[in-house]
Every structure is written in C-alpha cells, then in structure tokens.
Write an enzyme that holds these catalytic residues in place. Structure first.
Site, PDB file in Angstrom:
ATOM      1  CE  LYS A 260      -3.215   2.640   3.155  1.00  0.00           C
ATOM      2  NZ  LYS A 260      -4.117   2.409   4.229  1.00  0.00           N
ATOM      3  CG  ASP A 265      -5.470   7.803   4.870  1.00  0.00           C
ATOM      4  OD1 ASP A 265      -6.365   8.639   4.236  1.00  0.00           O
ATOM      5  OD2 ASP A 265      -5.617   6.643   5.386  1.00  0.00           O
ATOM      6  CE  LYS A 272      -6.433   8.488   8.269  1.00  0.00           C
ATOM      7  NZ  LYS A 272      -7.178   7.288   8.865  1.00  0.00           N
ATOM      8  CG  ASP A 283      -1.878   5.199   5.116  1.00  0.00           C
ATOM      9  OD1 ASP A 283      -1.644   4.222   5.653  1.00  0.00           O
ATOM     10  OD2 ASP A 283      -3.095   5.403   4.402  1.00  0.00           O
ATOM     11  CG  ASP A 342      -9.781   7.301   6.940  1.00  0.00           C
ATOM     12  OD1 ASP A 342      -8.702   7.317   6.139  1.00  0.00           O
ATOM     13  OD2 ASP A 342      -9.959   7.411   8.000  1.00  0.00           O
ATOM     14  CD  GLU A 344      -6.610   5.239   2.592  1.00  0.00           C
ATOM     15  OE1 GLU A 344      -7.565   5.274   3.453  1.00  0.00           O
ATOM     16  OE2 GLU A 344      -5.569   4.693   2.828  1.00  0.00           O
ATOM     17  NE  ARG A 346     -10.754  -1.371   3.933  1.00  0.00           N
ATOM     18  CZ  ARG A 346     -11.420  -1.433   4.947  1.00  0.00           C
ATOM     19  NH1 ARG A 346     -12.509  -1.930   4.828  1.00  0.00           N
ATOM     20  NH2 ARG A 346     -10.728  -1.069   6.240  1.00  0.00           N
TER      21      ARG A 346
HETATM   22  N1  BES Z   1      -4.362   4.491   7.137  1.00  0.00           N
HETATM   23  C1  BES Z   1      -5.401   4.182   7.795  1.00  0.00           C
HETATM   24  C2  BES Z   1      -5.235   2.966   9.067  1.00  0.00           C
HETATM   25  C3  BES Z   1      -4.130   3.581  10.081  1.00  0.00           C
HETATM   26  C4  BES Z   1      -4.579   3.928  11.019  1.00  0.00           C
HETATM   27  C5  BES Z   1      -2.580   3.389   9.454  1.00  0.00           C
HETATM   28  C6  BES Z   1      -3.852   4.114  12.229  1.00  0.00           C
HETATM   29  C7  BES Z   1      -1.861   3.757  10.789  1.00  0.00           C
HETATM   30  C8  BES Z   1      -2.369   4.105  12.210  1.00  0.00           C
HETATM   31  C9  BES Z   1      -6.299   3.743   6.974  1.00  0.00           C
HETATM   32  O1  BES Z   1      -6.419   4.105   5.690  1.00  0.00           O
HETATM   33  C10 BES Z   1      -7.686   4.045   7.560  1.00  0.00           C
HETATM   34  O2  BES Z   1      -8.010   4.952   7.777  1.00  0.00           O
HETATM   35  N2  BES Z   1      -8.707   3.065   7.877  1.00  0.00           N
HETATM   36  C11 BES Z   1      -9.786   2.953   8.535  1.00  0.00           C
HETATM   37  C12 BES Z   1     -10.710   2.102   7.990  1.00  0.00           C
HETATM   38  C13 BES Z   1     -12.252   2.372   8.673  1.00  0.00           C
HETATM   39  C14 BES Z   1     -12.724   3.691   7.974  1.00  0.00           C
HETATM   40  C15 BES Z   1     -13.046   0.993   8.241  1.00  0.00           C
HETATM   41  C16 BES Z   1      -9.433   2.992  10.084  1.00  0.00           C
HETATM   42  O3  BES Z   1      -8.876   2.074  10.481  1.00  0.00           O
HETATM   43  O4  BES Z   1     -10.165   3.748  10.748  1.00  0.00           O
HETATM   44 ZN    ZN Z   2      -4.436   4.649   4.739  1.00  0.00          ZN
HETATM   45 ZN    ZN Z   3      -7.626   5.928   5.418  1.00  0.00          ZN
END
Ligand code: BES
Ligand code: ZN
Ligand code: ZN
Length: 496
Positions: A260, A265, A272, A283, A342, A344, A346
C-alpha cells in the site's frame, strides 16, 4: 558505515563497546585481553546489575593504551543467549556510544557472538540511524556527529563472520533507507518521487522496473486506484502502479509482494480528525517495504521468481475527490460501493492484487499495508496482524517473525465477515457499518479479490511507525517488514 577488523585491541580508541556474558553469575571473560579482564572484574564488583541481560554502564578511563571510555553491555546468562538479547544489547551499546559523539569506536566481538554475525550486522546500522535529516546548519552538524562513520570489530574470527556480517549490514542499510522514505512527508516524497525511488533502486540492483503512469492506468481501467487518486491535482501526485521484477527462472510462477503506497491519508471526505491525521505520511510503508525487500533479493541469494507491486497515490480532499455512495469499477471488473473514503487502502490494494494475478499468474501473494486502526487497537506496536488463506506460509511467516523480532500475530477472517462486506447494489462495499473486527473485515474485502491464490496479508498499521522506539529503532518509521519478509524468502530458499 565503514567497518574494519582487528585481532587485537587498537590503541587510541575513544570508545570500546564491550558485551559481557555471564556463567553462573561470573563474567565469561577469560579470553578478553588481560588489561580488560582486570577492568571488567573491578568494575563488576559493585555492579551486580550487569548480570541482568541488556543492562549497561559506561566508564571513563585514564590508563595508557586502553580506550578512553568503555561501555559494558550485558548479554546475560551464556546458556540463555538468544538473537533478541544480542540485538538489543548491541543496540544499547551503539546508542550510548553515539550519544558521546565519538569517532573512534570499537566493538569487542568475542567468539560466542560468531553465530550472531547477521543480527549484529543488521543492528550496527539500525541503531545508527539519523532521524533528524531536515535540521540545518549547526543543529544538523550536531546530529550528524552522533552518527558513527565507522567501527572496528575486535575479533580473531574475521573469516568466520565477515560474509554474514556484511549481509546483515546490507539488510540494515535497506531498513534505514526504508525508514527515510516512510518519514518523508508528501511535499518531499510525492507519488512521482516514490516511483522514481523504485526506478533507482531497481537499476542499482539489476532488476527491471515498470512504472505504469496515470494515462496508462486510465486505459487499463484501473478504476479503484484511480478513484482514490482523483483529488490529487498536481502531476507529481498522479497515481502510479510500480512493478519490480526479479524473474531469474523461466516458466516459474512468481511470488508477489504487494504494498500500500498512500503518500498521505487525510481520510478523504470522511476526513480524519486531526489527532488521527498526524503521521499519515507513513501510510506508504507497505510500498516502501516491498521496494526494500526487492532491492535485497540478489544480495540475499534468493533465486525464486518474485515481483514487487506498489499502488501509489495520496488520499486527499477536493472538488474531484471520490465520495461515499460512489460505485467504482475495479481493474478486476468487480464493482465496489464506496461507503467510507478513509478505507482507501483496501481500494488501491485490490487493483494491485488483481494486476499481479492477471499479468503474472502469481503463485502466492504477500501484501503489506498500514490498513486499519483496528489492528493497532488489537495488537499495539508489537505485532503486525496476519490474516490470509496460505496456512503453511503463515506458519513460516510467524516463525520468521520470532527470529527477526518483526513479530506477527494471527487474526481470523470468519466467513460471516466476508458475507457482511457484500453490497446490496454492487459486488462489494469497502466498509461495513459495524464497529468491530475492523482488521478482519478489511482482510475479508481483500480476500474477495485474491480468490484462490495462496495469500498472506500483513496489517502493519501498528508496527510501521512509533513514538516509543525499541532499542534498535528511532522515532517514526521502524522499517518493520523488511527483515521479516526477507527472512521469509530466505527460509523458502533453504527449503528448496
Ligand atoms: N491508513 C489508515 C489506517 C491507519 C490507522 C494506519 C492508524 C496507521 C495508523 C487507513 O486508511 C484507515 O483510515 N482505515 C480506517 C478504516 C475504517 C474507515 C473502516 C480506520 O482504521 O479507521
Ligand atoms: Zn490509509
Ligand atoms: Zn484511510
């Protein structure tokens, strides 16, 4: 870092790092130079402390011919010696020496350490990383002085350890390069710059690198990666799919490493909150790790076919940004209902996975992604979450996790989670309403695109960066995954 070997203790040393082993509470130092033995013994008289592995203290000396400073680090009980103790103890020694800003540093490398040459090679570099690269002037000079330019290894076993030590140093160098990529913010490391980096390291390693640019991605209908990229205005932030090939064998299906590569992000329209947006320059860790591992394959003697694929874009906001409710057609032809912008990671990964399957008919997929906050909540910064369909592969990965201290812990993908990811109006949705099992549900989404190909998914959201560094780390990017995946591929090689 330059290293040299010396069978005896050089004179004029500023600092000697001296690891000490214990046998039934006595220091195992009969082979140490006489003068050192005396010193260690007298120093230990009042320091029972040092028997405990990874404890340390340093001494100032004013004796002719002896080093000006000695840093004693304990390796603990000789019968319980293990890789992690060596890794941590040597890291402690190096960090203490670094704090003294000294140039002439040596490590007393007793014979008991010979089996640990690889680990020591790695840690010499990992514990000697410069994180403050963007200071200027005097402040930068001060930081740079704390980096060791060279080190003398005091050993009479040069022939026995040099090959493994240099291999370890090559790995440690790549861990540090990976950390710098992770730490670079998006105004410095654009999507273009990350793709350029892939080109450079591939050239240096004698590998073929293909950078598929946005125009081409549009023609190829890589709709998922392009949807996430839509808010990126500048050419340098156009999406890229980077492919690195290590294909020494004809007619052998490759293993695919997939990363990834979100250069920042923001969360997109599902923005966020600021406390979660900090550090989101990291990220793209999955992509950086994949590039790092690819650059090491030849040096580590990996003869299997391996490809590295990185899906690169930022996830931004703006008038053109993708929105929830959109239905996206991915490269596989399957449709995705966007329910949260968010999630993104996957979305970009599914196109990279489909590309590897379609174009290379890969025999195994290993993906690395800072995918879910849920994984951090479950496992913290000590374990990456591991999910997938390749049971044998996952058990080897777990073993290599223990050996490298890049630990992984299995999490499940229950068929119910897969069911929950189905959309009422498209083939799949990118998030599900429920709050729970977020890491597993993200994996369930990916599984939909992986199909029957044996697959290992590593959610490295918790381990990719840190504010509480381990002995051999600095703040921010850890380089987690470089040693794990390299060791995994090396282990496969040995099975062949
Ligand atoms: N890049 C984030 C995940 C992340 C969170 C990485 C904290 C490092 C530290 C990812 O893209 C994300 O935002 N995931 C969301 C998914 C949710 C919307 C289902 C998450 O984990 O909040
Ligand atoms: Zn991310
Ligand atoms: Zn994200």
């Amino acid at each position: 870092m330059q290293i040299s070997f010396s069978p005896s203790l050089p004179t004029g040393l500023e600092v000697l790092i001296c690891p000490v082993l214990f046998d039934k509470k006595h220091p195992e130092i009969s082979k140490y130079p006489k003068a050192l033995q005396e010193l260690i013994k007298s120093a230990l008289k009042n320091k029972q402390l040092l028997q405990k592995a990874e404890s340390s203290f340093d001494m100032q000396l004013y004796a002719p011919r002896l080093p000006k400073g000695i840093i004693l680090v304990s390796l603990g009980d000789v019968n319980k010696l293990k890789k992690s103790t060596v890794r941590n103890a040597i890291a402690i020694g190096i960090k203490m020496a670094r704090a003294k800003s000294k140039k002439e540093v040596a490590l007393y490398y007793s014979e008991e350490l010979n089996p640990y040459a690889r680990v020591i090679g790695e840690v010499l570099l990992m514990a000697n990383y410069l994180v403050a690269r963007y200071k200027t002037g005097k402040s930068l000079e001060i930081e740079k002085k704390k980096i060791m330019a060279g080190m003398t290894l005091v050993t009479s076993s040069k022939a026995a350890i040099e090959t493994e030590l240099r291999k370890g140093m090559a790995v440690g160098t790549v861990v540090n390069i990976t950390r710098s990529l992770i730490n670079d913010p998006p105004n410095i490391l654009s999507a273009r710059a990350l793709a350029e980096h892939a080109r450079t390291i591939s050239k240096d390693a004698g590998l073929k690198c293909i950078v598929i640019e946005k125009k081409e991605l549009v023609k190829m209908k890589m709709g998922a990666l392009l949807a996430v990229n839509r808010a990126s205005d500048a050419e340098e932030d156009d999406a890229r799919l980077v492919v690195i090939e290590h294909l020494p064998n004809k007619n052998e299906k490759p293993i695919a490493l997939i990363g990834k590569g979100i250069i920042f992000d923001t969360g997109g329209y599902d923005l966020k909150p600021s406390k979660h947006m900090g550090d989101m320059q990291t990220d793209m860790t999955g992509a950086a790790v994949v590039m790092g591992v690819m650059s090491l394959l030849k040096k580590l003697g990996i003869k299997r076919n391996v490809i590295g694929v990185a899906a690169i874009t930022a996830n931004l906001v703006g008038p053109k940004a993708y929105k929830s409710s959109e239905i996206i057609t991915s490269y596989s032809g399957k449709t995705i209902e966007i329910t949260n912008t968010d999630a993104e990671g996957r979305v970009v990964l599914c196109d990279a996975i489909s590309y590897a399957i379609k174009q290379y008919k890969v025999k195994q997929i290993i993906d690395l992604a800072t995918l879910t906050g849920a994984c951090c909540v479950a496992l913290g910064d000590r374990y990456a979450g591991m999910m997938g369909t390749d049971k044998k592969g996952m058990s080897l990965m777990r073993k290599m996790g223990r050996s490298t201290d890049d630990l992984v812990w299995p999490l499940p993908i229950h068929p119910d989670f897969e069911e929950k990811m189905k959309s009422k109006i498209a083939d799949i949705k990118n998030t599900e309403d429920g709050y729970y099992a977020g890491a597993s549900k993200a994996a369930a989404f990916l599984k939909f695109f992986v199909g029957k190909t044996p697959w290992i998914h590593l959610d490295i959201a918790g381990t990719a960066y840190t504010h509480d560094p381990k002995k051999y780390e600095s703040i921010l990017g850890t380089g987690f995954g470089v040693r794990l995946v390299s060791a995994y591929l090396e282990a496969l090689e040995q099975q062949a």
